[in-house]
Motif scaffolding. Structure first.
Motif, PDB file in Angstrom:
ATOM      1  N   ARG A 155      64.044  64.234  61.755  1.00 10.06           N
ATOM      2  CA  ARG A 155      65.373  63.698  62.079  1.00 10.06           C
ATOM      3  C   ARG A 155      66.259  64.803  62.658  1.00 10.06           C
ATOM      4  NH1 ARG A 155      66.212  61.358  57.664  1.00 10.06           N
ATOM      5  NH2 ARG A 155      65.541  59.304  58.360  1.00 10.06           N
ATOM      6  N   LEU A 156      66.199  65.979  62.064  1.00  2.93           N
ATOM      7  CA  LEU A 156      67.013  67.108  62.555  1.00  2.93           C
ATOM      8  C   LEU A 156      66.570  67.526  63.953  1.00  2.93           C
ATOM      9  CD1 LEU A 156      67.320  69.270  59.309  1.00  2.93           C
ATOM     10  CD2 LEU A 156      69.117  67.917  60.400  1.00  2.93           C
ATOM     11  N   TRP A 157      65.262  67.539  64.197  1.00  2.00           N
ATOM     12  CA  TRP A 157      64.776  67.871  65.548  1.00  2.00           C
ATOM     13  C   TRP A 157      65.367  66.901  66.571  1.00  2.00           C
ATOM     14  CZ3 TRP A 157      58.918  68.195  63.934  1.00  2.00           C
ATOM     15  CH2 TRP A 157      58.689  69.425  63.289  1.00  2.00           C
ATOM     16  N   ALA A 158      65.343  65.619  66.214  1.00  2.00           N
ATOM     17  CA  ALA A 158      65.861  64.598  67.135  1.00  2.00           C
ATOM     18  C   ALA A 158      67.365  64.798  67.363  1.00  2.00           C
ATOM     19  CB  ALA A 158      65.576  63.208  66.585  1.00  2.00           C
ATOM     20  N   PRO A 186      54.903  67.358  58.188  1.00  6.83           N
ATOM     21  CA  PRO A 186      56.355  67.498  58.280  1.00  6.83           C
ATOM     22  C   PRO A 186      57.083  66.545  57.333  1.00  6.83           C
ATOM     23  CG  PRO A 186      55.568  66.094  60.043  1.00  6.83           C
ATOM     24  CD  PRO A 186      54.346  66.539  59.275  1.00  6.83           C
ATOM     25  N   ALA A 187      58.301  66.905  56.981  1.00  3.77           N
ATOM     26  CA  ALA A 187      59.163  65.991  56.232  1.00  3.77           C
ATOM     27  C   ALA A 187      59.929  65.136  57.230  1.00  3.77           C
ATOM     28  CB  ALA A 187      60.136  66.793  55.366  1.00  3.77           C
ATOM     29  N   GLU A 188      60.205  63.896  56.857  1.00  3.52           N
ATOM     30  CA  GLU A 188      60.942  62.996  57.747  1.00  3.52           C
ATOM     31  C   GLU A 188      62.309  63.582  58.100  1.00  3.52           C
ATOM     32  OE1 GLU A 188      62.339  58.316  57.972  1.00  3.52           O
ATOM     33  OE2 GLU A 188      60.816  58.939  56.524  1.00  3.52           O
ATOM     34  N   LEU A 218      52.290  60.040  59.712  1.00  2.00           N
ATOM     35  CA  LEU A 218      52.801  59.281  60.853  1.00  2.00           C
ATOM     36  C   LEU A 218      54.220  58.768  60.599  1.00  2.00           C
ATOM     37  CD1 LEU A 218      49.546  57.333  61.775  1.00  2.00           C
ATOM     38  CD2 LEU A 218      50.557  59.249  63.036  1.00  2.00           C
ATOM     39  N   SER A 219      54.486  58.290  59.381  1.00  3.43           N
ATOM     40  CA  SER A 219      55.819  57.712  59.130  1.00  3.43           C
ATOM     41  C   SER A 219      56.905  58.786  59.135  1.00  3.43           C
ATOM     42  CB  SER A 219      55.837  56.914  57.821  1.00  3.43           C
ATOM     43  OG  SER A 219      55.596  57.754  56.725  1.00  3.43           O
TER      44      SER A 219
END
Length: 291
Positions: A61-64, A55-57, A122-123
């Motif tokens: 972020r959008l999921w959160a 996944p892209a960070e 992970l990051s």
């Protein structure tokens, strides 16, 4: 141990057959609207896409941002990290091995490139972890991952690499549960506080494991794969196209309640992702558990 609420969810919210099934109300057309609607119905979802592609960070972020407080995502580990054959094109471009092969294994990468895949994967999940919305990283191992010392060592290594992010382990070879091995496997997982993922799936296949329900850490997890007669099919919808009957789910509810008494939190995920089978079954199971 205090009985905790059991979170019920499904292993997808974007499957094309789900979108075509009419489960989403008319006008729920964007990724943002669909996730918001899903999260209004269930407190948990499993992200399957991350197995195929890291996944892209920004995505995390959008999921959160698009889900309510307390909503959880269980994220499936990228295939390379569980030793599955991985599409070369799915690996970060600058870390890809120079090879004509379409699919590669960890041994095909430079050692440092393999380390970097772990770090980046992970990051990218930091936004979910920071928001308190990462339920667990699901490590689903291949059918040839048998019970042996080196594989046990790898399970411990996976936990160490992911720490402090929580992991959960799904084993897909019967050797872990043959005879006395079942007790040995569960003892090992308990000793290392590794959450074990119980499964309900068709029996008699190479990757079949029995439905052993056990809590080996603070998180207990159960995944329902269905009982399709076409389990050996390469077509993912034939493989998982199975709708549980109300009677079947009724037999599972007390077992899940019992499992939940041995864990701080319990996740039940419907992975029978074809049309709206998983969503319907998850709603039924939720109702049975709250009855």
């Amino acid at each position: 141990m205090q009985h905790m609420a059991i979170r019920v969810g499904t292993a997808s919210w974007t499957d094309p057959t789900l979108l075509a099934s009419g489960w989403y109300p008319p006008g729920t057309d964007s990724a943002e609207q669909r996730l918001a609607y899903y999260a209004s119905k269930f407190p948990l979802v499993e992200v399957d896409a991350t197995y195929y592609h890291p996944p892209a960070e920004q995505t995390a972020r959008l999921w959160a941002e698009r889900t309510p407080p307390g909503f959880l995502f269980n994220v499936k580990a990228f295939s390379l990290l569980t030793g599955h054959p991985t599409r070369t094109a799915a690996i970060y471009q600058d870390l890809r091995p120079e090879t004509p092969k379409q699919r590669v294994y960890p041994k095909d990468l430079e050692p440092q490139a393999y380390e970097d895949v772990w770090t980046r994967f992970l990051s990218a999940l930091d936004p979910l972890a920071d928001a308190g919305k990462l339920g667990a990283l699901l490590f689903q191992f291949p059918p040839w991952f048998t019970i042996r010392r080196s594989n046990k060592d790898f399970l411990v290594e996976v936990k160490r690499r992911c720490s402090p992010l929580p992991v959960a382990v799904e084993l897909r070879h019967h050797s872990w549960f043959d005879g006395d091995n079942a007790a040995e496997t569960l003892d090992f997982l308990r000793r290392h506080e590794l959450p074990y993922v119980a499964v309900d799936m068709p029996q008699g296949h190479r990757e079949s494991v029995p439905p052993v329900l056990a809590a080996t850490a603070g998180l207990a997890m159960m995944r329902f794969h269905g009982h399709s007669g076409r389990w050996a099919s390469k077509d993912i919808h034939e493989k998982f196209g199975y709708e549980y009957s109300a009677d079947e789910l009724r037999t599972w509810a007390p077992k899940l309640r019992e499992l939940a008494t041995h864990a701080e939190q319990t996740h039940a995920l419907m992975n029978n992702c074809y049309r709206d089978y998983a969503q319907r079954n998850a709603a039924q199971l939720t109702q049975l558990l709250s009855a």
